[in-house]
Design an enzyme around this catalytic site. Sequence first.
Site: not given
Ligand code: MCU
Length: 431
Positions: A228, A358
């Site tokens: 992420s 996720h």
């Molecule tokens: C996918 O990574 C991020 C995303 O860009 C954000 O919008 C969200 O708040 O958090 C994601 C993340 O890091 O999840 C653990």
Amino acid sequence: AVLMFAVAVLALAGTLTAVARSTTANAAAGDVVALAGVEDDGADCAISPPGSFPSNSRLPDPFTKLNGQRITSKSDWRCRRAEIRELAERHVYGDKPAKPSSVTGTVSSSNITVNVTHNGRSSSFSAGVQLPSGTGPFPAVVVYGGFGADTAAIRAAGAAVISFDPYAVGREGTPRNNKQGAFYSVYGNTSGTGLLMAWAWGVSRIIDVIEASGGTVLRADVGVTGCSRFGKGAFAAGVFDQRVGLTMPIESGTAGVPIYRGVPGEGAQSLSSAYGEQPWFGDAFSSYTGNPNGAPIDTHQLVAMVAPRGLLILDNPHIANLGPRSASVAALGGAEVYKALGAGANITYHSNVSDGTHCANRSEWRSHITQTIQKYLVRTGSHTGTIAMHSKATGNLSQWRDWTTPTLSDGPTSTTSTTTTTTTTTGDTTT
Ligand code: MCU
């Protein structure tokens, strides 16, 4: 003239080193495996970017230099890569300063410490270490944050896990004009460099310490991974440090692997949302959040910057917000450079997963993780990369490019061309 001589000798040395590396690996493994070298092997390339770039709704041609000429040999890639790097720093991530004047630290079986001093400013941070079983010195994988990476598989494959807290180097939740963390303590809290590059700088300084430790516990065969926002981070770390032998971004989303130009059409997190959520991108990217076609580069060129090193892009096709189709296009576009360099087997994109959660721990990825760690870090196994896209998120490169992939010659490998270059530089010096 003396300066020109020095530059030419450096360029020649770089070329020879690169050639020697891939030749050795070729003989040993049957395909190109880049050995850990230096953080930035194109640091001596002279680059003068134009003041403006034409708008382009397709992916910019990775093979065309800023002077409009296409590269013709594999050795041309070194300075073409340096051009892309410069644009990526100026327009996307912000500057990554070269190694500070002092980097010291320690490596033990449980901990790495890093102390940095530059221009009279100091900072430090540390990271945890968990060794695999067996006898060291071990290769290692820097794992960003505490979730989403299969640390059990990493250790079972024979690599140590370095638990890296990115927030010690660049904190989230700060305004862009008051950034905090070890990077900003040294380079200033109004630095335009975003968190992803600050974190990448932190990984580079960990590698400095491992290199200087003399290989008692860990050796400098280093991979990076994270999921992420830490997938965005791991990707940047591999892009901007050529000592990283294996880069494994997981479900990175916008500001990570997905092409900026594809994000709006796919319905992924918008560029302005990612830009505003945290100072991940550099400040200069604000010019492109509403105009990705104006961006002088796109992420397929960042994928290409990892070539010919190991790259394992792991993605989740079930969440459109992550931009998996745009990420697959980045992989396909970057893979054209891998192929042109004769390293097509070193890139993998994998989104054939059933669980939509996720950052889940996924069995479908385990053999790729194990085999790539063994090939690129342990340096025993083999793995042949493929682009395996889930039917839910299938990118089509031909919709995104108006360039073809050249057949690059092997470059100045012969004695003849080496001699020619040497003669030219001697001429410069005596004139
Ligand atoms: C996918 O990574 C991020 C995303 O860009 C954000 O919008 C969200 O708040 O958090 C994601 C993340 O890091 O999840 C653990």
